[in-house]
Design an enzyme around this catalytic site. Structure first.
Site, short mmCIF file in Angstrom:
data_model
loop_
_atom_site.label_atom_id
_atom_site.label_comp_id
_atom_site.label_asym_id
_atom_site.label_seq_id
_atom_site.Cartn_x
_atom_site.Cartn_y
_atom_site.Cartn_z
N SER A 97 0.78 -1.23 0.00
CA SER A 97 0.00 0.00 0.00
C SER A 97 0.81 1.28 0.00
O SER A 97 0.24 2.37 -0.09
CB SER A 97 -0.97 0.01 1.19
N ASN A 196 -9.14 -0.66 0.17
CA ASN A 196 -8.38 -0.72 -1.07
C ASN A 196 -9.21 -0.27 -2.27
O ASN A 196 -8.66 0.20 -3.27
CB ASN A 196 -7.87 -2.14 -1.29
N ARG A 320 -0.07 8.95 5.31
CA ARG A 320 -0.36 8.68 6.71
C ARG A 320 0.60 9.47 7.61
O ARG A 320 1.79 9.60 7.30
CB ARG A 320 -0.20 7.18 7.00
N SER A 361 4.41 -12.07 5.91
CA SER A 361 3.18 -11.34 6.18
C SER A 361 2.18 -12.24 6.88
O SER A 361 2.43 -13.42 7.09
CB SER A 361 2.59 -10.79 4.88
#
Length: 411
Positions: A97, A196, A320, A361
């Site tokens: 992302s 998303n 962010r 992950s």
């Protein structure tokens, strides 16, 4: 002068640990000193975080910290579990992302060119795509559209979900339709709700307004101007070009073997998460963005119009803000894609930047360990008198959350 310290570990999955400081025009900082009012980075602490990440399940982890003219990098573990090749900061990886920052930059450049109005409805540019004409471009870029995140269902079962889409090629509209089959999460302009789907819509906007693929826009507007030689958008190709670190997906069943997830179309993500890059290129990208080299001052200010996005985070337009325990705020994005957790953040002025990745992950403990790289990079070494508070436990939200974990805060 270049100095390096190399230590060979004894763990089965670890072949190399390296720590390098490369001074250019400026000498390395001494421990405890500051530059421009910022705490000196805790390079040893950064190295220790990477070693902890390895113990927490990552075959490899690495970080690159650029502090003005001084570069520190560290890498532990292996890039390939089969060959045992040591991980290096020259290895490329999927950034997940963090791709969203690329997409947002392109759209803000288009806004500067008067081809886009941030507060205009998406329907003006993509007629009939969304059922609610009140959803604006700003709502999409700030995750306040209310569009359901289709990855919640796609990856409800981690490995089976991934294997089902690993080789598939989706159109943008197919992904949006998956979202529209579900109720919306909030009214347009409501509370932040990560999805998303928003950045799939962003990709559609880029292609409609320019008449060119997002790959071309990334290349011409960001990659080539910044000379990002390790950064690619290969969708729907499945391979990472050149030298790369393999990424491993942790199954939902505790103790099950890691799954090599390196090769995939990443078509489920596209403009929301399919870019490939390196720690060096991510440092360059974030430093350039925060330093005002990719957008006008006015458009960068638009990116930093924050809305609450958790106890320690806020979200702007594809960007962010993280508020660290020491009181320092950093700006960038996290990325989660099958096989990789990645982090790219910079100081307000872009003069200090950190890029880090762990090559596994679906592991919440690992994710929260890697977030501590930010404290080492931007808060410096904790003192005995005033140690920073512990980083809150969080869940990643770039893809479906860890269903085997009960984490009590969102990133």
């Amino acid at each position: 002068m270049v100095s390096a310290a190399v230590v060979r570990g004894t763990a089965v999955t670890a072949a190399l640990v390296s720590l390098l400081t490369v001074p250019a025009q400026a000498a390395p900082l001494k421990p405890g000193t500051t530059r421009a009012g910022a705490p000196a980075p805790d390079v040893t602490g950064l190295w220790n975080v990477l070693r902890t990440a390895q113990r927490n399940g990552a075959p490899g982890a690495m970080a690159r910290l650029q502090d003005r003219d001084t570069v520190h990098w560290a890498a532990v573990g292996v890039a390939d579990r089969k060959t045992g090749r040591a991980l290096s900061n020259s290895d490329r990886f999927r950034i997940g992302s963090i791709t969203k920052v690329f997409s947002a930059v392109v759209l803000l450049q288009l806004a500067e060119e008067k081809k886009l109005t941030l507060d205009a409805p998406v329907d003006r540019y993509l007629p009939g795509l969304l059922p609610d004409k009140r959803i604006t471009v700003r709502h999409v870029l700030s995750h306040r559209s209310g569009l359901y995140d289709y990855t919640n269902d796609m990856f409800a079962r981690t490995v089976p979900g991934f294997e089902a889409v690993r080789k598939k090629v989706f159109t943008y509209r197919q992904l949006v339709n998956r979202s529209l089959a579900k109720p919306r999460t909030t009214k347009p302009g409501g509370a932040y709700s990560y999805s998303n789907t928003n950045f799939v819509v962003a990709g559609m906007l880029i292609e409609k307004l320019t008449g060119r693929p997002v790959a071309t826009e990334y290349r011409d507007r960001i990659i080539e101007p910044l000379m990002l030689t390790d950064t690619f958008y290969v969708h729907p190709g499945t391979k990472i070009p050149g030298r790369y670190a393999r990424g491993y997906l942790t199954p939902d069943t505790a103790g099950a073997a890691l799954v090599d997830a390196t090769e995939q179309t990443a078509s489920w993500a596209q403009s929301a998460g399919a870019v490939i890059s390196s720690t060096r290129d991510l440092n360059t990208f974030l430093s350039a963005l925060l330093g005002g080299r990719l957008t006008s001052k006015a458009q960068l200010a638009q990116m930093q119009r924050w809305v609450p996005a958790g106890t320690t985070t806020a979200y702007g337009l594809g960007l962010r803000r993280r508020d660290l325990p020491c009181g320092v705020s950093v700006y960038g994005h996290t990325g989660a894609v099958q096989g990789y957790y990645s982090y790219a953040f910079a100081s307000k002025d872009g003069k200090r930047s950190l890029a880090a990745v762990a090559t596994a992950s679906n592991n919440g403990t690992l994710h929260n360990t890697m977030l501590r790289t930010l404290e080492s990079a931007f808060c410096g070494k904790p003192t005995k008198k005033a140690r920073p508070a512990a980083t809150p436990v969080e869940r990643h939200e770039e893809i479906a959350p860890d269903h085997t974990l009960n984490l009590d805060d969102e990133d």
